[in-house]
Design an enzyme around this catalytic site. Structure first.
Site, PDB file in Angstrom:
ATOM      1  N   CYS A   1     -21.788  -6.040  -1.959  1.00 32.27           N
ATOM      2  CA  CYS A   1     -21.664  -6.920  -3.123  1.00 32.27           C
ATOM      3  C   CYS A   1     -20.651  -6.343  -4.117  1.00 32.27           C
ATOM      4  O   CYS A   1     -19.462  -6.267  -3.814  1.00 32.27           O
ATOM      5  CB  CYS A   1     -23.037  -7.175  -3.743  1.00 32.27           C
TER       6      CYS A   1
ATOM      7  N   HIS B   1     -25.788  -9.501   0.493  1.00 28.61           N
ATOM      8  CA  HIS B   1     -26.743  -8.381   0.491  1.00 28.61           C
ATOM      9  C   HIS B   1     -27.419  -8.304   1.858  1.00 28.61           C
ATOM     10  O   HIS B   1     -28.372  -9.037   2.116  1.00 28.61           O
ATOM     11  CB  HIS B   1     -27.809  -8.583  -0.597  1.00 28.61           C
TER      12      HIS B   1
ATOM     13  N   GLU C   1     -29.425  -6.128   2.954  1.00 30.94           N
ATOM     14  CA  GLU C   1     -30.820  -5.669   2.809  1.00 30.94           C
ATOM     15  C   GLU C   1     -31.757  -6.806   2.407  1.00 30.94           C
ATOM     16  O   GLU C   1     -32.977  -6.643   2.424  1.00 30.94           O
ATOM     17  CB  GLU C   1     -30.900  -4.510   1.813  1.00 30.94           C
TER      18      GLU C   1
END
Length: 196
Positions: A77, A178, A180
């Protein structure tokens, strides 16, 4: 494998650390030079302000170390954005300058900013990052600034206009989304990065 998550003071560190743990590795969140220099893989996460991240890296005396890094680095990001040379944020700030691009405020007329939620990633150049990930797979985005398509772009995303969602130059990789927070596809992408 020694894995480091750079402590930029603004990032989803624990979520990222937890995802890496699911894959079977431990990652240290640190700003200590020795640990970073000894790492096999480095994550550069960031959310929020580019200015804050750059100031934190300057204060920790890590700018030169990152720029000269020969290990694989994955910017996430804001971490991807600061790999460029300049951001329009705060009336313009110089960033790391590892890659020759600028970061611009998204200027959509018909879609809301920030760009938040799931969107497709279209890989345009073959990369080990996309191993076992289907074309046009969905990933989770949350950003108001983006990177235009450039010579380092290996995947794009459309949100009224197309922008770079994944970039690569040598050992520097960046993803605008993202991983994750992107479920199975995100886990696979992190696994792929660790396997490069």
């Amino acid at each position: 494998m020694k894995i480091v998550i750079l402590d930029t003071s603004c990032g989803n560190f624990y979520s990222l650390q937890s995802t890496i743990k699911k894959i079977g590795f431990n990652a240290k969140i640190t700003n200590k030079k020795k640990l970073i220099l000894n790492a096999d893989k480095i994550f550069l996460p960031g959310v929020g302000s580019a200015n804050s991240v750059i100031e934190k890296l300057k204060n920790d005396n890590l700018i030169k170390l990152i720029k000269n890094c020969k290990k694989d680095v994955l910017g996430i990001c804001l971490g991807m954005q600061i790999l460029g040379k300049y951001s329009e944020e705060n009336e313009g700030i110089p960033t790391l300058g590892i890659l020759n691009y600028s970061v611009n405020l998204m200027n959509n007329k018909y879609k809301p900013i920030p760009h938040m939620g799931w969107n497709k990633v279209n890989s345009i150049i073959s990369s080990p990052l996309f191993h076992n990930i289907n074309q046009n797979s969905y990933f989770y985005f949350s950003h108001s600034y983006n990177v235009n398509i450039n010579t380092y772009t290996i995947a794009t995303t459309n949100y009224e206009k197309e922008f770079s969602s994944v970039i690569q130059k040598e050992n520097f990789f960046g993803v605008q989304f993202h991983p994750e927070r992107s479920g199975i596809n995100g886990i696979q992408l992190i696994k792929n990065f660790l396997n490069i």
